[in-house]
Design a protein around this motif. Structure first.
Motif, PDB file in Angstrom:
ATOM      1  N   LEU A   1       0.827  -1.214   0.000  1.00  0.00           N
ATOM      2  CA  LEU A   1       0.000   0.000   0.000  1.00  0.00           C
ATOM      3  C   LEU A   1       0.857   1.259   0.000  1.00  0.00           C
ATOM      4  O   LEU A   1       0.525   2.259   0.630  1.00  0.00           O
ATOM      5  CB  LEU A   1      -0.960   0.021   1.191  1.00  0.00           C
ATOM      6  N   GLY A   2       1.970   1.207  -0.698  1.00  0.00           N
ATOM      7  CA  GLY A   2       2.854   2.361  -0.789  1.00  0.00           C
ATOM      8  C   GLY A   2       3.772   2.543   0.401  1.00  0.00           C
ATOM      9  O   GLY A   2       4.468   3.553   0.498  1.00  0.00           O
ATOM     10  N   VAL A   3       3.781   1.590   1.313  1.00  0.00           N
ATOM     11  CA  VAL A   3       4.596   1.683   2.529  1.00  0.00           C
ATOM     12  C   VAL A   3       5.645   0.566   2.477  1.00  0.00           C
ATOM     13  O   VAL A   3       5.297  -0.591   2.252  1.00  0.00           O
ATOM     14  CB  VAL A   3       3.707   1.510   3.784  1.00  0.00           C
TER      15      VAL A   3
ATOM     16  N   ARG B   1      -2.044   5.914   6.506  1.00  0.00           N
ATOM     17  CA  ARG B   1      -3.215   6.789   6.373  1.00  0.00           C
ATOM     18  C   ARG B   1      -3.091   7.672   5.135  1.00  0.00           C
ATOM     19  O   ARG B   1      -4.041   7.804   4.344  1.00  0.00           O
ATOM     20  CB  ARG B   1      -3.375   7.658   7.619  1.00  0.00           C
ATOM     21  N   ILE B   2      -1.922   8.268   4.926  1.00  0.00           N
ATOM     22  CA  ILE B   2      -1.705   9.128   3.755  1.00  0.00           C
ATOM     23  C   ILE B   2      -1.893   8.327   2.468  1.00  0.00           C
ATOM     24  O   ILE B   2      -2.600   8.759   1.552  1.00  0.00           O
ATOM     25  CB  ILE B   2      -0.298   9.766   3.808  1.00  0.00           C
ATOM     26  N   ASN B   3      -1.278   7.152   2.385  1.00  0.00           N
ATOM     27  CA  ASN B   3      -1.359   6.356   1.161  1.00  0.00           C
ATOM     28  C   ASN B   3      -2.741   5.774   0.934  1.00  0.00           C
ATOM     29  O   ASN B   3      -3.211   5.702  -0.206  1.00  0.00           O
ATOM     30  CB  ASN B   3      -0.305   5.254   1.168  1.00  0.00           C
ATOM     31  N   VAL B   4      -3.406   5.362   1.999  1.00  0.00           N
ATOM     32  CA  VAL B   4      -4.762   4.834   1.866  1.00  0.00           C
ATOM     33  C   VAL B   4      -5.692   5.927   1.359  1.00  0.00           C
ATOM     34  O   VAL B   4      -6.495   5.698   0.440  1.00  0.00           O
ATOM     35  CB  VAL B   4      -5.244   4.249   3.218  1.00  0.00           C
TER      36      VAL B   4
ATOM     37  N   ARG C   1      -9.046  -2.840  -2.166  1.00  0.00           N
ATOM     38  CA  ARG C   1      -9.900  -3.472  -1.148  1.00  0.00           C
ATOM     39  C   ARG C   1      -9.321  -3.275   0.247  1.00  0.00           C
ATOM     40  O   ARG C   1     -10.036  -2.902   1.188  1.00  0.00           O
ATOM     41  CB  ARG C   1     -10.051  -4.955  -1.471  1.00  0.00           C
ATOM     42  N   ALA C   2      -8.020  -3.504   0.386  1.00  0.00           N
ATOM     43  CA  ALA C   2      -7.377  -3.324   1.693  1.00  0.00           C
ATOM     44  C   ALA C   2      -7.425  -1.869   2.127  1.00  0.00           C
ATOM     45  O   ALA C   2      -7.679  -1.571   3.305  1.00  0.00           O
ATOM     46  CB  ALA C   2      -5.928  -3.812   1.629  1.00  0.00           C
ATOM     47  N   ALA C   3      -7.219  -0.944   1.202  1.00  0.00           N
ATOM     48  CA  ALA C   3      -7.249   0.486   1.538  1.00  0.00           C
ATOM     49  C   ALA C   3      -8.630   0.898   2.026  1.00  0.00           C
ATOM     50  O   ALA C   3      -8.758   1.623   3.020  1.00  0.00           O
ATOM     51  CB  ALA C   3      -6.841   1.318   0.323  1.00  0.00           C
ATOM     52  N   ARG C   4      -9.654   0.421   1.340  1.00  0.00           N
ATOM     53  CA  ARG C   4     -11.020   0.761   1.776  1.00  0.00           C
ATOM     54  C   ARG C   4     -11.336   0.165   3.140  1.00  0.00           C
ATOM     55  O   ARG C   4     -11.975   0.799   3.971  1.00  0.00           O
ATOM     56  CB  ARG C   4     -12.034   0.300   0.739  1.00  0.00           C
ATOM     57  N   GLN C   5     -10.874  -1.055   3.397  1.00  0.00           N
ATOM     58  CA  GLN C   5     -11.110  -1.684   4.698  1.00  0.00           C
ATOM     59  C   GLN C   5     -10.389  -0.931   5.805  1.00  0.00           C
ATOM     60  O   GLN C   5     -10.941  -0.727   6.890  1.00  0.00           O
ATOM     61  CB  GLN C   5     -10.676  -3.141   4.685  1.00  0.00           C
ATOM     62  N   ILE C   6      -9.161  -0.527   5.552  1.00  0.00           N
ATOM     63  CA  ILE C   6      -8.393   0.219   6.553  1.00  0.00           C
ATOM     64  C   ILE C   6      -9.050   1.564   6.815  1.00  0.00           C
ATOM     65  O   ILE C   6      -9.200   1.981   7.969  1.00  0.00           O
ATOM     66  CB  ILE C   6      -6.924   0.384   6.102  1.00  0.00           C
ATOM     67  N   GLN C   7      -9.466   2.222   5.754  1.00  0.00           N
ATOM     68  CA  GLN C   7     -10.098   3.536   5.911  1.00  0.00           C
ATOM     69  C   GLN C   7     -11.442   3.426   6.630  1.00  0.00           C
ATOM     70  O   GLN C   7     -11.735   4.199   7.544  1.00  0.00           O
ATOM     71  CB  GLN C   7     -10.278   4.199   4.548  1.00  0.00           C
ATOM     72  N   LYS C   8     -12.238   2.471   6.231  1.00  0.00           N
ATOM     73  CA  LYS C   8     -13.575   2.315   6.813  1.00  0.00           C
ATOM     74  C   LYS C   8     -13.495   1.906   8.284  1.00  0.00           C
ATOM     75  O   LYS C   8     -14.233   2.422   9.119  1.00  0.00           O
ATOM     76  CB  LYS C   8     -14.371   1.277   6.033  1.00  0.00           C
TER      77      LYS C   8
ATOM     78  N   PRO D   1      -1.673  -3.140  16.216  1.00  0.00           N
ATOM     79  CA  PRO D   1      -1.435  -4.525  15.795  1.00  0.00           C
ATOM     80  C   PRO D   1      -2.410  -5.011  14.721  1.00  0.00           C
ATOM     81  O   PRO D   1      -2.035  -5.830  13.879  1.00  0.00           O
ATOM     82  CB  PRO D   1      -1.613  -5.330  17.091  1.00  0.00           C
ATOM     83  N   ASP D   2      -3.641  -4.505  14.722  1.00  0.00           N
ATOM     84  CA  ASP D   2      -4.583  -4.894  13.666  1.00  0.00           C
ATOM     85  C   ASP D   2      -4.110  -4.407  12.298  1.00  0.00           C
ATOM     86  O   ASP D   2      -4.245  -5.114  11.302  1.00  0.00           O
ATOM     87  CB  ASP D   2      -5.973  -4.327  13.965  1.00  0.00           C
ATOM     88  N   LEU D   3      -3.554  -3.201  12.264  1.00  0.00           N
ATOM     89  CA  LEU D   3      -3.010  -2.665  11.015  1.00  0.00           C
ATOM     90  C   LEU D   3      -1.817  -3.489  10.559  1.00  0.00           C
ATOM     91  O   LEU D   3      -1.693  -3.803   9.372  1.00  0.00           O
ATOM     92  CB  LEU D   3      -2.614  -1.195  11.188  1.00  0.00           C
ATOM     93  N   TRP D   4      -0.955  -3.855  11.488  1.00  0.00           N
ATOM     94  CA  TRP D   4       0.226  -4.647  11.132  1.00  0.00           C
ATOM     95  C   TRP D   4      -0.199  -5.995  10.554  1.00  0.00           C
ATOM     96  O   TRP D   4       0.374  -6.459   9.571  1.00  0.00           O
ATOM     97  CB  TRP D   4       1.127  -4.863  12.335  1.00  0.00           C
ATOM     98  N   ARG D   5      -1.199  -6.624  11.168  1.00  0.00           N
ATOM     99  CA  ARG D   5      -1.701  -7.897  10.649  1.00  0.00           C
ATOM    100  C   ARG D   5      -2.320  -7.720   9.264  1.00  0.00           C
ATOM    101  O   ARG D   5      -2.134  -8.563   8.379  1.00  0.00           O
ATOM    102  CB  ARG D   5      -2.718  -8.507  11.614  1.00  0.00           C
ATOM    103  N   LYS D   6      -3.064  -6.644   9.078  1.00  0.00           N
ATOM    104  CA  LYS D   6      -3.699  -6.383   7.784  1.00  0.00           C
ATOM    105  C   LYS D   6      -2.653  -6.197   6.684  1.00  0.00           C
ATOM    106  O   LYS D   6      -2.775  -6.756   5.595  1.00  0.00           O
ATOM    107  CB  LYS D   6      -4.587  -5.126   7.880  1.00  0.00           C
ATOM    108  N   LEU D   7      -1.611  -5.436   6.980  1.00  0.00           N
ATOM    109  CA  LEU D   7      -0.548  -5.217   5.996  1.00  0.00           C
ATOM    110  C   LEU D   7       0.223  -6.504   5.716  1.00  0.00           C
ATOM    111  O   LEU D   7       0.601  -6.779   4.571  1.00  0.00           O
ATOM    112  CB  LEU D   7       0.393  -4.112   6.472  1.00  0.00           C
TER     113      LEU D   7
END
Length: 174
Positions: free
Chosen positions: A37-39, A63-66, A122-129, A135-141
Motif C-alpha cells: 500500500l505504498g509503505v 493513512r496518507i497512502n490509503v 480493497r485493503a485500503a477501503r477496509q483500513i479507511q472504513k 497490531p490490527d493494522l500490522w496484521r492487515k498489511l
C-alpha cells in the motif's frame, strides 16, 4: 547483412528469451512485495519491534497512502474500470489469438498486477472504513503482503511455463 544477422542472433529480440524481460519480472514482483500500500514493509517490522514513534510513523504513512489510493479511485474509478480491462483484453487478444509475443509478455505481467491493484484498493477501503491501527493494522498489511506474494508466485510460475513453451516452440520451428 551478415553483421546484422549476427547482432540479431546475439541479442534475441523476442520477449520470453530476453534476459531483460525476466529481470523486469523479478523486479516488478520484488517491488510489489516490498511496498505494501505504498509503505515499505520493513516499517511494519520496525513498528512491531519498537512501537512508539515507529508505529506512529507507520500509521501516518499508511493513512496518507490509503487516502491517496481511495481518492484516486473515487476520482478516476470509472475511467480505470473502463480502460484497464480494455487494455488487458487487447493485450490478451493480440497476444494469444494472433501470437504477438510482446503482447503475451506484457499481459502476463499486467494482468496479475491489476489483481494486486484491486487487492490494494480493497485493503485500503477496509483500513479507511474500519480506522484500523496498531497490531490490527500490522496484521492487515502482513496479510495483504502475503496475498501479493501468492499472486506473484503464481504469476512467475505461469509466465515461466509459458515462456519455456514459447522458447521450445520457437526452437522446434527454427
Amino acid at each position: 547483412m551478415d553483421w546484422y544477422e549476427n547482432v540479431l542472433e546475439t541479442i534475441d529480440l523476442r520477449s520470453f528469451s530476453n534476459m531483460w524481460y525476466w529481470i523486469a519480472l523479478a523486479v516488478t514482483w520484488s517491488t510489489a512485495s516490498h511496498w505494501v500500500l505504498g509503505v515499505p514493509f520493513d516499517m511494519v517490522g520496525r513498528a512491531r519491534r519498537n512501537g512508539g514513534q515507529a508505529a506512529q510513523d507507520l500509521e501516518d504513512l499508511v493513512r496518507i497512502n490509503v487516502n491517496r489510493i481511495v481518492m484516486t479511485v473515487d476520482d478516476a474509478g470509472i475511467w480505470l474500470a473502463a480502460i484497464g480491462p480494455m487494455i488487458l483484453s487487447a493485450l490478451m487478444w493480440s497476444g494469444f489469438r494472433y501470437g504477438v509475443e510482446l503482447a503475451q509478455a506484457v499481459f502476463l505481467l499486467a494482468f496479475p498486477m491489476s489483481l494486486v491493484g484491486l487487492l490494494a484498493l480493497r485493503a485500503a477501503r477496509q483500513i479507511q472504513k474500519g480506522a484500523i491501527s496498531g497490531p490490527d493494522l500490522w496484521r492487515k498489511l502482513t496479510r495483504h503482503r502475503f496475498w501479493v506474494q501468492v499472486i506473484g508466485l503464481v504469476s512467475i510460475f505461469v509466465t515461466a511455463l509459458w515462456g519455456m513453451f514459447q522458447n521450445m516452440s520457437y526452437q522446434a520451428l527454427g
